[in-house]
Scaffold this active site. Sequence first.
Site, PDB file in Angstrom:
ATOM      1  N   PHE A 112       1.526  -4.266  10.111  1.00  0.00           N
ATOM      2  CA  PHE A 112       3.561  -3.161  10.150  1.00  0.00           C
ATOM      3  C   PHE A 112       3.360  -3.043   8.165  1.00  0.00           C
ATOM      4  O   PHE A 112       4.605  -1.704   8.235  1.00  0.00           O
ATOM      5  CB  PHE A 112       4.303  -4.256  10.329  1.00  0.00           C
ATOM      6  CG  PHE A 112       5.244  -4.747   9.824  1.00  0.00           C
ATOM      7  CD1 PHE A 112       4.332  -6.314   9.738  1.00  0.00           C
ATOM      8  CD2 PHE A 112       6.287  -5.106   9.102  1.00  0.00           C
ATOM      9  CE1 PHE A 112       5.324  -6.846   8.341  1.00  0.00           C
ATOM     10  CE2 PHE A 112       6.703  -5.565   7.994  1.00  0.00           C
ATOM     11  CZ  PHE A 112       6.858  -6.934   7.604  1.00  0.00           C
ATOM     12  N   LYS A 113       3.085  -4.185   7.161  1.00  0.00           N
ATOM     13  CA  LYS A 113       3.168  -3.612   6.514  1.00  0.00           C
ATOM     14  C   LYS A 113       3.104  -1.865   5.645  1.00  0.00           C
ATOM     15  O   LYS A 113       3.152  -1.821   4.978  1.00  0.00           O
ATOM     16  CB  LYS A 113       1.671  -3.967   5.167  1.00  0.00           C
ATOM     17  CG  LYS A 113       2.358  -5.813   5.336  1.00  0.00           C
ATOM     18  CD  LYS A 113       2.672  -6.506   4.976  1.00  0.00           C
ATOM     19  CE  LYS A 113       3.429  -8.117   5.040  1.00  0.00           C
ATOM     20  NZ  LYS A 113       2.767  -8.866   6.366  1.00  0.00           N
ATOM     21  N   ASP A 114       1.876  -1.215   7.056  1.00  0.00           N
ATOM     22  CA  ASP A 114       2.009   0.598   6.384  1.00  0.00           C
ATOM     23  C   ASP A 114       3.044   0.455   6.708  1.00  0.00           C
ATOM     24  O   ASP A 114       2.876   2.345   5.952  1.00  0.00           O
ATOM     25  CB  ASP A 114       1.150   0.676   7.522  1.00  0.00           C
ATOM     26  CG  ASP A 114      -1.053  -0.013   7.739  1.00  0.00           C
ATOM     27  OD1 ASP A 114      -1.162   0.152   6.346  1.00  0.00           O
ATOM     28  OD2 ASP A 114      -1.048  -0.070   9.055  1.00  0.00           O
ATOM     29  N   LEU A 117       4.008   0.598   3.017  1.00  0.00           N
ATOM     30  CA  LEU A 117       3.347   0.625   1.920  1.00  0.00           C
ATOM     31  C   LEU A 117       2.727   1.720   2.017  1.00  0.00           C
ATOM     32  O   LEU A 117       2.170   2.590   1.310  1.00  0.00           O
ATOM     33  CB  LEU A 117       2.216   0.087   1.852  1.00  0.00           C
ATOM     34  CG  LEU A 117       2.511  -1.556   1.156  1.00  0.00           C
ATOM     35  CD1 LEU A 117       2.096  -2.951   1.946  1.00  0.00           C
ATOM     36  CD2 LEU A 117       2.613  -1.373  -0.214  1.00  0.00           C
TER      37      LEU A 117
END
Length: 500
Positions: A112-114, A117
């Site tokens: 989920f960091k995408d 980011l």
Amino acid sequence: MQYKSTRNSSISISSAEVIKQGLSVEGGLFVPETIPAMTTSEIEALVNMNYRERAKVILSKFLTDFTEEELDNCINKAYTREKFGSDNIAPVYKLNDDEYILELWHGPTCAFKDMALQILPHLLTTSMKKTGETDEVVILVATSGDTGKAALEGFRDVNGTRIIVFYPNNGVSEIQKLQMVTQEGNNVGVAAVCGNFDDAQSGVKKIFTDDGYKDVLLHNNFKLSSANSINWGRLVPQIVYYFSAYADLLKADEIKLGDKINIVVPTGNFGNILASYYAYKMGLPVNKFICASNKNDVLTDFIKTGVYNKNREFHTTISPSMDILISSNLERFLFDLSGGDDSVIADWMAKLATDGKYEVSPEVKQQITDIFAGGCADDDETMQAIKKCKDEYGYVMDTHTAVAKYVYDRYVEETGDKTKTVIASTASPFKFNQSVLIALSGHSSVAGQDEFALLDKLSEVSGMDIPDSLAVLKNKPQLFNTVCAQEQMIQIVSDFLQIG
Ligand SMILES: *Cc1c(COP(=O)(O)O)cnc(C)c1O
């Protein structure tokens, strides 16, 4: 809209300045002076929009100093079909009549960091321009796994930026390492540091606080910055998908406009769940937030007792992205609950730094228990949740999402609360293939198999396709093989930037 710091309310700066600075000088976190509202009709209007349009509605309420064109540009570069596999950037999967899984892992690195980011680099470069910065930004990251790869993918080939990621030589999974050492892009660097995550992180911190080196960089027109999760530019994009999930549920006639939902989030640094709380403050109808932790259960205890106490054993778990004892973004939540009292926040955070603990006031504690429930799951319970969900629904979750599912099931047992619930799913099961396979088929199913055999096997067992970005790792050349000691990290940065 101007921003202030959680430890100094007299600061008043623009969102571009906030995104550029990351952290306030006295150590506080930037927050908006007021939380903007989404009216019921604005929420209704989201129903027929795609994700990019929804993102624009939310972001434009916070980033008021960005022009429409600037916002369009950032959003259109981030949330593309090419990067997320379809235009459904954050799809909602219906598990049963009460439970919906918000899949946040369809981006290029399968975590989920995408979601944040992919857009942060564009928000940052736009902010640099808007504030008159002409230097090139150099992003330094120490990573325990997911953040490093997501940051590399987000910043790759973004003009005006360079990115260098340091990972602990013996501290990341094989897949995570392969994801990083095969990274393509003309502005990226990756190096392994001898030691563990703390060694890599303190090495990066040393570079950040080395004033002499800062001058050397400035002299060469470089400016250091970080991409960590306390930057407002990472938080604000996360608010979008909670509204998006609600709009999807409306669209599918699963709920009616105004119906309250529960939100369950597998939590580490408290960023993702804080974003859902901001959505609520803006007007998203929420009944309860359920904060799920792994064996590092400092938040579970905090929600129960009002005492935050990090003086406890650190556990390495099968949900490593939640192995955290200091949840930095909690500071923003407490600032809001205390009515914006910067001195009380500064006091609690000072206690955290000196004693490793603090206790919030009874009023703040009451507000937390009114709207938050907390719970934790150990590794065995996490594995059980993966197996049970597969057996009951044929749906395979990763280890982090499984923590959330386990905690949610206990919550329902205890409270009987059958409010329709959105569970945030934070990683593809393929990213944690080994643990997921053990949960589904036992230890013997993984013995002696390499990463790619495990991916194939998980695909077979789950009936899901292996994400392209993981499947291609097998044939990608390994472009980075530097292993350095902590003391050599500065030299690695200089070499990469080709300065003396
Ligand atoms: C980072 C991460 C989390 C924790 O999110 P926070 O915003 O730090 O609470 C959970 N799951 C996965 C897979 C992650 O990468």
